[in-house]
Design a protein around this motif. Structure first.
Motif, PDB file in Angstrom:
ATOM      1  N   UNK A 107       0.820  -1.207   0.000  1.00  0.00           N
ATOM      2  CA  UNK A 107       0.000   0.000   0.000  1.00  0.00           C
ATOM      3  C   UNK A 107       0.858   1.263   0.000  1.00  0.00           C
ATOM      4  N   UNK A 108       1.955   1.246   0.758  1.00  0.00           N
ATOM      5  CA  UNK A 108       2.834   2.415   0.790  1.00  0.00           C
ATOM      6  C   UNK A 108       3.519   2.639  -0.548  1.00  0.00           C
ATOM      7  N   UNK A 109       3.961   1.579  -1.203  1.00  0.00           N
ATOM      8  CA  UNK A 109       4.614   1.744  -2.498  1.00  0.00           C
ATOM      9  C   UNK A 109       3.621   2.215  -3.562  1.00  0.00           C
ATOM     10  N   UNK A 195       8.856  -4.883  -2.460  1.00  0.00           N
ATOM     11  CA  UNK A 195       7.687  -4.478  -3.246  1.00  0.00           C
ATOM     12  C   UNK A 195       7.929  -3.185  -4.024  1.00  0.00           C
ATOM     13  N   UNK A 196       8.954  -2.421  -3.672  1.00  0.00           N
ATOM     14  CA  UNK A 196       9.330  -1.239  -4.443  1.00  0.00           C
ATOM     15  C   UNK A 196       9.638  -1.638  -5.889  1.00  0.00           C
ATOM     16  N   UNK A 197      10.366  -2.725  -6.032  1.00  0.00           N
ATOM     17  CA  UNK A 197      10.694  -3.197  -7.372  1.00  0.00           C
ATOM     18  C   UNK A 197       9.547  -3.929  -8.043  1.00  0.00           C
ATOM     19  N   UNK A 198       8.781  -4.683  -7.262  1.00  0.00           N
ATOM     20  CA  UNK A 198       7.697  -5.486  -7.850  1.00  0.00           C
ATOM     21  C   UNK A 198       6.544  -4.602  -8.304  1.00  0.00           C
ATOM     22  N   UNK A 273      -2.032 -18.724   4.525  1.00  0.00           N
ATOM     23  CA  UNK A 273      -3.176 -18.162   3.827  1.00  0.00           C
ATOM     24  C   UNK A 273      -3.038 -16.696   3.463  1.00  0.00           C
ATOM     25  N   UNK A 274      -2.200 -15.968   4.193  1.00  0.00           N
ATOM     26  CA  UNK A 274      -2.112 -14.526   3.979  1.00  0.00           C
ATOM     27  C   UNK A 274      -1.463 -14.188   2.646  1.00  0.00           C
ATOM     28  N   UNK A 275      -0.672 -15.091   2.104  1.00  0.00           N
ATOM     29  CA  UNK A 275       0.056 -14.818   0.867  1.00  0.00           C
ATOM     30  C   UNK A 275      -0.883 -14.468  -0.281  1.00  0.00           C
ATOM     31  N   UNK A 276      -2.076 -15.021  -0.286  1.00  0.00           N
ATOM     32  CA  UNK A 276      -2.986 -14.821  -1.408  1.00  0.00           C
ATOM     33  C   UNK A 276      -3.420 -13.369  -1.565  1.00  0.00           C
ATOM     34  N   UNK A 277      -3.656 -12.659  -0.443  1.00  0.00           N
ATOM     35  CA  UNK A 277      -4.139 -11.281  -0.518  1.00  0.00           C
ATOM     36  C   UNK A 277      -3.124 -10.358  -1.199  1.00  0.00           C
ATOM     37  N   UNK A 278      -1.875 -10.296  -0.734  1.00  0.00           N
ATOM     38  CA  UNK A 278      -0.909  -9.439  -1.435  1.00  0.00           C
ATOM     39  C   UNK A 278      -0.700  -9.848  -2.882  1.00  0.00           C
ATOM     40  N   UNK A 279      -0.727 -11.155  -3.158  1.00  0.00           N
ATOM     41  CA  UNK A 279      -0.540 -11.618  -4.540  1.00  0.00           C
ATOM     42  C   UNK A 279      -1.640 -11.083  -5.444  1.00  0.00           C
ATOM     43  N   UNK A 281      -3.475  -8.398  -4.959  1.00  0.00           N
ATOM     44  CA  UNK A 281      -3.338  -6.948  -5.086  1.00  0.00           C
ATOM     45  C   UNK A 281      -2.273  -6.605  -6.130  1.00  0.00           C
ATOM     46  N   UNK A 282      -1.118  -7.274  -6.044  1.00  0.00           N
ATOM     47  CA  UNK A 282      -0.024  -6.990  -6.977  1.00  0.00           C
ATOM     48  C   UNK A 282      -0.421  -7.356  -8.397  1.00  0.00           C
ATOM     49  N   UNK A 283      -1.058  -8.500  -8.585  1.00  0.00           N
ATOM     50  CA  UNK A 283      -1.485  -8.888  -9.928  1.00  0.00           C
ATOM     51  C   UNK A 283      -2.472  -7.873 -10.505  1.00  0.00           C
ATOM     52  N   UNK A 284      -3.369  -7.379  -9.662  1.00  0.00           N
ATOM     53  CA  UNK A 284      -4.300  -6.353 -10.113  1.00  0.00           C
ATOM     54  C   UNK A 284      -3.588  -5.072 -10.520  1.00  0.00           C
ATOM     55  N   UNK A 285      -2.599  -4.672  -9.729  1.00  0.00           N
ATOM     56  CA  UNK A 285      -1.826  -3.463 -10.047  1.00  0.00           C
ATOM     57  C   UNK A 285      -1.068  -3.635 -11.353  1.00  0.00           C
ATOM     58  N   UNK A 286      -0.404  -4.779 -11.518  1.00  0.00           N
ATOM     59  CA  UNK A 286       0.361  -5.020 -12.741  1.00  0.00           C
ATOM     60  C   UNK A 286      -0.550  -5.078 -13.970  1.00  0.00           C
TER      61      UNK A 286
END
Length: 331
Positions: A107-109, A195-198, A273-279, A281-286
């Motif tokens: 979220x910060x990045x 996540x700065x790079x991702x 289970x928590x890994x799915x949420x950030x994944x 979000x990142x896929x949506x951003x990309x």
């Protein structure tokens, strides 16, 4: 003694089993390091936005909302009962780790703080432009390129799991308030670097030093995907362990009826289970970035066609006509 009761410097200790209300209650700390950091980051960011607005520059509201959301998640796990109960229960601590190390940095990045800083700082050759030139010098340095290289950030990101929980380091850090806060700051810093790079919204050292190819969306998706099995494996190992992995939580809290080994299994499930949420979000951003890049490319080609009268298309048609004419002549 383990838990907050045996940790020097903590003013507040939970006296009853956790409930939703108790977990969300404000947690008073003698030295509120992370909450203070969160408020400072919030003030500095909003100050930068105000500076841009006073100059008549526009700053996307979505980026500000991303930063605000990141600060909110950081405060939610460091300024509430979650911080206190995290000293007594491994499962609650794991919630802190996952949020601070994964959700908050994403979220910060998304707030693009480096871009905001570059735009807010005054430019020029004099002393006023010194801070901005220094920031650019750091961003373009070889040291920054090494630190932000995917191999390095992946090693640090995954090392925060395996190197911390499967060694005595976790127990050593949790013995003092300063060690505990150092651990949380480490989670945040490593998560931000990774996540700065991702996420790829801000300028990064990857775009120099011959590493610009690493900023492509497909490679960033691969970089994200690499961590998923390691996170899942860590969660499964912790969840299925038949003995305590960390000793800090080995003593059950009297009257709570919570078995440390069972609580550890819950913590492993949270990590898994928590890994799915950030994944997601990142896929949506990309995906949004990819769509935006396609639109920008289309608009640029349309503008070019308007300026030169679609010279490329005419040249292509002329080549086809020439080839067709040559074929007719040979016949």
């Amino acid at each position: 003694m383990t838990g907050a009761a045996g940790m020097s410097g903590h003013m507040w200790m939970p006296s009853a089993p956790p409930t939703v209300a108790r977990l969300l209650t404000v947690h008073l700390q003698p030295v509120p390091i992370l909450p203070t950091l969160a408020v400072l980051l919030l003030v500095l960011y909003l100050w930068g936005v105000v500076l841009l607005q006073r100059r008549g520059d526009r700053w996307p509201a979505a980026r500000t909302l991303g930063w605000l959301a990141g600060i909110a998640t950081l405060l939610a796990v460091t300024a509430t009962g979650l911080d206190g109960y995290g000293m007594e229960l491994f499962s609650v601590h794991m919630v802190q780790h996952m949020v601070i190390g994964m959700l908050t940095p994403i979220l910060l990045t998304l707030g693009a703080p480096v871009t905001l800083l570059l735009r807010a700082l005054p430019a020029g050759r004099g002393d006023r432009g010194g801070p901005r030139r220094l920031l650019l010098l750091v961003l373009h340095s070889k040291a920054a390129a090494v630190i932000t290289h995917p191999v390095v950030t992946l090693a640090l990101f995954l090392g925060s799991l395996y190197g911390l929980y499967f060694t005595p380091l976790f127990d050593d850090l949790m013995r003092t308030m300063w060690g505990h806060n150092l651990m949380l700051v480490h989670f945040l810093a490593v998560g931000m670097m990774y996540f700065w790079g991702v996420v790829g919204i801000d300028p990064t050292p990857r775009r120099g030093h011959g590493m610009s190819m690493l900023s492509r969306p497909v490679l960033r998706i691969f970089e994200l995907a690499v961590t998923v099995p390691f996170h899942a494996f860590f969660g499964v190992v912790v969840m299925m362990a038949t003995s305590l992995i960390v000793q800090f939580y080995r003593v059950p809290i009297p009257g709570w009826g919570i078995n440390p080994l069972a609580d550890q299994a819950v913590g492993g499930g949270i990590a898994w289970g928590f890994t799915e949420l950030p994944t997601l979000i990142i896929l949506g951003v990309l995906f949004v970035q990819w769509q935006s890049d396609e639109k920008h490319l289309t608009r640029r080609l349309d503008r070019k066609a308007d300026l030169d009268g679609d010279a490329e298309l005419r040249a292509y048609n002329d080549r086809l006509a020439a080839l067709s004419g040559n074929g007719a002549t040979h016949q």
